[in-house]
Design an enzyme around this catalytic site. Sequence first.
Site, short mmCIF file in Angstrom:
data_model
loop_
_atom_site.label_atom_id
_atom_site.label_comp_id
_atom_site.label_asym_id
_atom_site.label_seq_id
_atom_site.Cartn_x
_atom_site.Cartn_y
_atom_site.Cartn_z
N LYS A 103 3.58 -14.93 1.97
CA LYS A 103 3.74 -15.72 0.51
C LYS A 103 5.06 -16.06 0.74
CE LYS A 103 2.23 -17.27 -3.27
NZ LYS A 103 1.50 -18.83 -3.39
N TYR A 160 0.75 -1.21 -0.07
CA TYR A 160 -0.21 -0.13 0.10
C TYR A 160 0.74 1.35 0.08
CZ TYR A 160 -4.78 -1.96 0.71
OH TYR A 160 -5.92 -2.60 0.76
N ASP A 169 -2.50 -18.27 0.12
CA ASP A 169 -3.44 -18.82 -0.63
C ASP A 169 -4.17 -20.05 0.17
OD1 ASP A 169 -1.07 -20.02 -0.77
OD2 ASP A 169 -1.09 -20.72 -2.93
N ASP A 203 -6.02 -7.02 4.10
CA ASP A 203 -7.08 -6.57 3.59
C ASP A 203 -8.09 -7.56 3.24
OD1 ASP A 203 -8.73 -4.49 2.57
OD2 ASP A 203 -7.75 -4.81 0.47
N ASP A 209 -11.80 -9.44 4.90
CA ASP A 209 -13.03 -9.40 4.31
C ASP A 209 -13.55 -10.87 4.49
OD1 ASP A 209 -13.18 -6.64 3.95
OD2 ASP A 209 -13.79 -7.07 1.60
C1 IPM Z 1 -10.44 -1.57 4.24
C2 IPM Z 1 -10.73 -0.76 2.87
C3 IPM Z 1 -9.60 -0.01 2.71
C4 IPM Z 1 -8.33 -0.69 2.53
C5 IPM Z 1 -9.69 0.80 1.40
C6 IPM Z 1 -11.25 1.55 1.39
C7 IPM Z 1 -8.83 1.78 1.11
O1 IPM Z 1 -10.94 -1.96 1.96
O2 IPM Z 1 -10.28 -0.67 5.10
O3 IPM Z 1 -10.21 -2.78 4.38
O4 IPM Z 1 -8.02 -1.12 1.34
O5 IPM Z 1 -7.50 -0.66 3.42
MG MG Z 2 -10.85 -3.77 2.90
#
Ligand code: IPM
Ligand code: MG
Length: 361
Positions: free
Chosen positions: A194, A143, A226, A250, A254
């Site tokens: 990885k 990032y 993975d 990230d 999710d």
């Molecule tokens: C998160 C989001 C952010 C990230 C985006 C909105 C920049 O996906 O907080 O997980 O990638 O960190």
């Molecule tokens: Mg995210």
Amino acid sequence: MTRQYSITLLPGDGIGPEILTVTVDVLKIIGQQFDIKFNFQEALIGGSAIDATGNPLPEETLTVCRNSDAVLLAAIGGYKWDNLPRHQRPETGLLGIRAGLNLFANLRPATILPQLIDASSLKKEVVEGVDIMVVRELTGGVYFGQPKGVFATETGEKRGVNTMAYTESEIDRIGKVAFEIAKKRGNKLCSVDKANVLDVSQLWRDRITSMATEYPDVELSHLYVDNAAMQLVRAPKQFDTIVTGNLFGDILSDAAAMLTGSIGMLPSASLGLEKPGLFEPVHGSAPDIAGQDKANPLAQVLSAAMMLRYGLDEPEPAQKIEQAVLAVLDQGYRTGDIMSPGMTAVGCQSMGEALLKVLES
Ligand code: IPM
Ligand code: MG
């Protein structure tokens, strides 16, 4: 004696203002009950900041945040700003505040609430009892690594570049946070990388491995990312605490969130070495339902609980808020995102009122 905390509120965009209003009401009551005075101030971030100032993270916002004890962020972003140049996107404001406050450790719990188990897309027996904490590195990796950008090659063709880089000290400080958290939880830490392909991951793995001697009670394991993604959906109960870099975190956070079936319920904390930490729901700004009193405020409310616990060292009021959230679910109240047959459908405001009633009883 009354404890005083200065809290910066960043309502942001979309459903942000609605869910933050509910949360502030909850904090006010909790403050009265625990002899805490919260001094709130609001600042701009994201799309609303772009509209007002042209900048998704005005300097003034950073200053106000730096001078406070904790930052409570709602959500940023929306279709309206999606096509602006990158430096003017709401997401740039979010990355900027993470970097600006040096919030290198992102804690993302994914806990299955028994009341909502049917909301998961996975079988009940797979997800029942899941309680995972993803510790994501937040201010480094691909990032932020240099060089980055889109450059012209000698032939005139464009080439896009990002760099995944970690220094030893960056790995060590996130490793320390993760080991400490694992120690307070189930004493199991899984580091995800990885290392079979990436040099940066090999360094990550070596450093995390060498730290393990300082935490003899914590059982350390390693997974390639993975495989970790597969294991998360195959057998999530094997995980307790996960530590990983920015991009892998990230993605995996999710996936972990979705195990619970109710991403609208999940809070997060972003911490540095010093105050202020930043606390925000995992979900986004949901522009499609903004301003319609449909949003689920509970992740924001739980983020305030994380703020109390991890940001202000106030575990008792934190626990009271968490119990109130469970109580309103037990009473059958559900916003649209977690609605199921036989439950009572409510909007954002009524969910807030139900919470206040529980807290006052
Ligand atoms: C998160 C989001 C952010 C990230 C985006 C909105 C920049 O996906 O907080 O997980 O990638 O960190
Ligand atoms: Mg995210």
